[in-house]
Write a protein that holds these residues in place. Structure first.
Motif, PDB file in Angstrom:
ATOM      1  N   ASP A   1      88.062 139.376  31.353  1.00  0.00           N
ATOM      2  CA  ASP A   1      88.320 139.629  29.933  1.00  0.00           C
ATOM      3  C   ASP A   1      89.642 139.038  29.462  1.00  0.00           C
ATOM      4  O   ASP A   1      89.758 138.592  28.327  1.00  0.00           O
TER       5      ASP A   1
ATOM      6  N   ARG B   1      89.543 135.671  28.008  1.00  0.00           N
ATOM      7  CA  ARG B   1      89.077 135.648  26.633  1.00  0.00           C
ATOM      8  C   ARG B   1      90.219 136.001  25.673  1.00  0.00           C
ATOM      9  O   ARG B   1      90.380 135.374  24.632  1.00  0.00           O
ATOM     10  N   THR B   2      91.019 137.015  26.080  1.00  0.00           N
ATOM     11  CA  THR B   2      92.179 137.371  25.255  1.00  0.00           C
ATOM     12  C   THR B   2      93.100 136.161  25.089  1.00  0.00           C
ATOM     13  O   THR B   2      93.568 135.875  23.986  1.00  0.00           O
TER      14      THR B   2
ATOM     15  N   ARG C   1      92.362 133.031  25.299  1.00  0.00           N
ATOM     16  CA  ARG C   1      91.729 132.029  24.423  1.00  0.00           C
ATOM     17  C   ARG C   1      91.852 132.465  22.961  1.00  0.00           C
ATOM     18  O   ARG C   1      92.076 131.643  22.085  1.00  0.00           O
TER      19      ARG C   1
END
Lengths: 530, 315
Positions: free
Chosen positions: B211, B214-215, B217
């Protein structure tokens, strides 16, 4: 400010979103509601252009007249974090575990070249203070694992708003948090919207959350927006049947028959569970953490008892002790006249009488076993396997409303709600007297949750079961229990009939919990019940 | 962190004591007379008695152990029976070859594996990734001695860039020494680099699904920035484990390569000592190698803690 026109998305050819259109105004809170798989997260990821591999999006996503879908990856990198910030559901995993929180907030500024390293850390400290983590309490050099879930979510918010983006997307930002923490985080988000003048896209499955937060709400189902309107109008009118269905499911009240008798089944007397804290001191006492302090209660036959409290309050430890999986340091637990002791071999007869259903319908099954074997596994507790093994398994499946031919299939073939039914079937196959439901419906969507609650109420009436229903979700506890215990920091602070506790809470903590739980305003609710 | 270090040091010391007891027991205490064994079947009883005396086998087990450890702590490992020189001298000579060779090979392995692993992970499923996976598969499958012989054929026999074997010592300068070790180091490094690159690749790919990637990005980091700044350090733990194992192996397990290149290293020393039944040398070299392995593990533990703050326990 941001407009989505006819957004259509497929991943490897499977349609995910169909003609999604919505407009979020400046400084507006826009609620996007729907069940899991409805496409709300994909809509958000499409706006960020962070879609999974194999995704193809068409339509337009206009941010101040720039079509995001037409931008290059480099242009998007420049825009992400600066114009649009995003926070995610899982605060536990959303931060990099090996970098300090200050570093991670500062990175947003650094990567966009907005500050030198030194300046970035100063701004990071300001932003962290703004989200409620002042450096004197939570220094910048803390690592994520040293913070609680709520604190981590605050860090996520700080890094998302570090550059004052125009739009903040919050994807289920409070779903993994306790009610009180949820209330704080929602208040924080609301304050940020007002102060910084940014827009907020709030994605959630919880209608009550949007009711208290959003100016505008859209309801999604199967990749389509079925209804959207200003919040009050949506709640009071509910033009679409699906919206109404969601609404009803969210405060569903199963038909319950009182089956409780005065015969005690399980009694917990002054139970105490201590954990040794890490750290060795050669001299003096080893520090201990009291997870369960002097807890006493009784469950009668056929009774449904609720146990509510925030995460870390000791409710799961207590349930494990009842199941004989944790030793007690004081007090005793007696089930049907026999004492439960961890560490010594528990008589199969005793174990047979209590079964458990856990929260996670994905992690609690062996993926390589057939469903019939999963359900039949508890038979090893019997001295000899029953003659009618197949029949018993079919009976359990029928009891939970699953077709009997699903025994030959594997668990990955089933949805979350079906898996939870199978978990209940596994608990029922030995005809137990007590079923411990540890957050058993917490991971489910509202409509599935409503069905499972109906099932539980029905099973209790038919099979004469007692439930210990553990949950942090007060609405659910209210719907399914006769009596309720409120637990805080290892202690029972309030106990009483469910109606008493909910209507006239005595302890301040209970009142805090009840107040923190988001509610749909009464005035909006009435119109439907009428 | 201080407590962490103290705990690791304590565990290191205990491991060393345990290892020394085991080695001592295997070689000196277990039934059978070391002196008789060293002199062979047809030895003269007087010679055996003399050797027993020389080896100090007549004392009690405890005093012999303490004598051995006490000597070892002061750098005195006794006298080699076959070479008739102090064992410490032998070890020192051989370590001058084996130590640099192992470090050289390890550095090469890391220098090859990191870029290769990162490229493969960042181009997952693309031709570069497939190419790297195939090449590293080959690197693992080909025996290193065969590869060593190929290297000798090409670079020594055909091109005359380096000599085919032997070690001139460090007296001729750093460059001459390193030049002689280059082919063996490459032969040793290649399979290790292949393994390391594959471990790094899969570890990076695992991390890239987390996760927090994703943060990162969502903050505006590009794919490459995310990989270098967030995935790499998180993906390092399994790589460190493999690296530690590889160094231990390189130090002692280079026997075959030392033989191919006629290098007077530790591997050859212990091999010769075993065939000549020189138990004094065997005992001391094994202890040294165990010491090195435990030290490497200690270093890896420290490296874990540097890479991952969660392993440092409480402040």
């Amino acid at each position: 400010m941001i407009e989505i026109h006819d957004l259509t998305l497929d991943i490897h050819g499977t349609g995910i979103l169909h003609d999604v259109s919505l407009t979020i105004g400046a400084a507006e809170v826009f609620g996007l509601v729907g069940e899991s798989g409805s496409g709300k997260s994909m809509t958000a990821l499409a706006m960020m252009r962070l879609l999974p591999e194999g995704a193809r999006a068409s339509g337009q996503i206009l941010l101040n007249d720039t079509n995001l879908l037409a931008l290059s990856e480099a242009e998007m990198c420049d825009l992400r974090g600066r114009e649009i910030g995003m926070i995610f559901q899982e605060p536990m995993t959303a931060l990099n575990p090996v970098r300090t929180i200050g570093d991670q907030v500062a990175e947003t500024l650094l990567v966009h070249g907005r500050a030198s390293r030194k300046e970035a850390l100063v701004i990071a400290a300001e932003k962290l203070a703004r989200v409620g983590l002042p450096p004197e309490d939570v220094p910048l050099d803390r690592y994520p694992h040293e913070l609680s879930g709520g604190q981590r979510q605050r860090v996520s918010i700080a890094l998302a708003i570090a550059l004052r983006p125009r739009l903040l997307i919050a994807d289920e930002p409070t779903t993994a948090l306790d009610v009180t923490t949820q209330a704080q985080i929602l208040a924080l988000l609301k304050g940020l919207v007002a102060e910084e003048g940014m827009s907020l896209l709030l994605i959630t499955h919880d209608l009550a959350v949007v009711a208290g937060m959003a100016d505008h709400v859209a309801v999604m189902q199967n990749g389509k927006i079925v209804e959207q309107a200003p919040t009050e109008q949506l709640f009071t009118q509910m033009k679409q049947p699906y919206t109404r269905q969601l609404f009803e499911a969210s405060h569903h009240q199963p038909d319950r028959r009182v089956t409780a008798r005065s015969e005690p089944l399980l009694s917990v007397e002054n139970a105490q569970r201590n954990y040794r804290l890490p750290g060795i001191s050669l001299f003096g006492k080893t520090p201990v953490f009291q997870a369960v302090k002097d807890v006493s209660f009784t469950i009668c036959k056929g009774e449904s008892l609720g146990l509510v409290g925030e995460s870390g309050c000791g409710k799961s430890t207590l349930s494990r002790a009842i199941l004989g999986l944790e030793p007690l340091q004081g007090g005793r637990i007696v089930m049907d006249g026999k004492e439960v002791q961890a560490g010594v071999h528990m008589p199969a007869e005793l174990r047979r009488k209590m079964q458990v259903v856990f929260q996670d319908p994905y992690g609690s099954f062996d993926p390589r076993w057939k469903v019939s074997d999963l359900i039949g596994e508890p038979f090893h507790l019997l001295e000899a396997p029953p003659q009618n093994r197949e029949e018993r398994i079919c009976e359990a499946l029928e009891n939970v409303g699953m077709p009997i031919d699903c025994g030959d299939r594997y668990i990955h073939e089933f949805s979350g709600g079906q898996r939870q039914r199978i978990a209940i079937a596994r608990a029922l196959v030995l005809h137990p007297e007590l079923v411990i439901l540890d957050e058993a419906v917490s991971a489910l969507d509202v409509s599935i949750r409503a069905q499972i609650l109906d099932l539980l109420a029905d099973l209790q009436a038919r099979l004469d079961l007692a439930y210990l229903f553990i949950s942090h979700d007060l609405n659910v506890v209210k719907a399914i229990t006769d009596r309720v215990l409120v637990m805080k920091a290892g202690e029972i602070v309030e106990a009483g009939t469910t109606q008493q506790v909910f209507d006239a809470p005595q302890h301040p903590y209970t009142r805090t919990l009840l107040k923190a739980a988001p509610q749909i305003p009464r005035a909006w609710r009435k119109e439907h019940h009428a | 962190m201080t407590r962490f270090l103290a705990m690791r040091l304590l565990s290191l010391t205990l491991s060393l004591v345990a290892a020394s007891v085991v080695i001592f027991a295997v070689i000196e205490v277990i039934p059978g007379d070391p002196a008789a064994y060293m002199l062979g079947l047809n030895a003269d009883p007087d010679a055996v008695a003399a050797l027993r005396d020389e080896l100090g086998l007549n004392g009690s087990v405890l005093s012999r152990y303490l004598h051995w450890i006490g000597g070892a702590l002061q750098g005195d490992f006794g006298q080699s029976y076959t070479y008739r020189v102090p064992v410490s001298e032998l070890i020192l000579q051989r370590t001058q070859v084996s130590g640099p060779l192992a470090i050289y090979a390890l550095l090469l392995s890391v220098l090859i594996a990191f870029p290769v692993g990162i490229i493969a992970a960042s181009r997952r499923g693309k031709p570069a990734d497939y190419g790297i996976m195939a090449a590293t598969q080959l690197g693992i499958a080909v025996p290193n001695f065969w590869f060593a012989m190929l290297l000798v054929l090409v670079f020594a026999v055909k091109l005359h860039w380096v000599s085919a074997g032997g070690f001139p010592g460090w007296d001729g300068g750093l460059f001459t020494g390193l030049k002689a070790l280059t082919l063996p180091a490459i032969a040793l490094a290649l399979p290790q680099a292949s393994i390391l690159a594959r471990v790094l690749r899969s570890s990076l790919l695992d991390t890239l699904h987390q996760d927090y990637i994703r943060t990162a990005r969502a903050k505006g980091l590009s794919r490459r920035q995310t990989l270098m700044r967030h995935a790499l350090r998180n993906g390092l733990i399994p790589v460190l484990t493999i690296l530690g194992l590889q160094f231990s192996f390189l130090l002692a397990g280079a026997i075959i390569i030392e033989n191919v290149f006629f290098l007077p290293g530790l591997g050859r020393l212990i091999f010769q000592a075993i065939t000549q039944r020189d138990l004094i040398v065997v005992e001391s070299v094994v202890m040294l190698l165990v010491f090195a392995v435990i030290l490497v593990n200690f270093t890896v533990d420290i490296a874990y803690a540097i890479a991952d703050p969660r392993l440092r326990r409480h402040r």
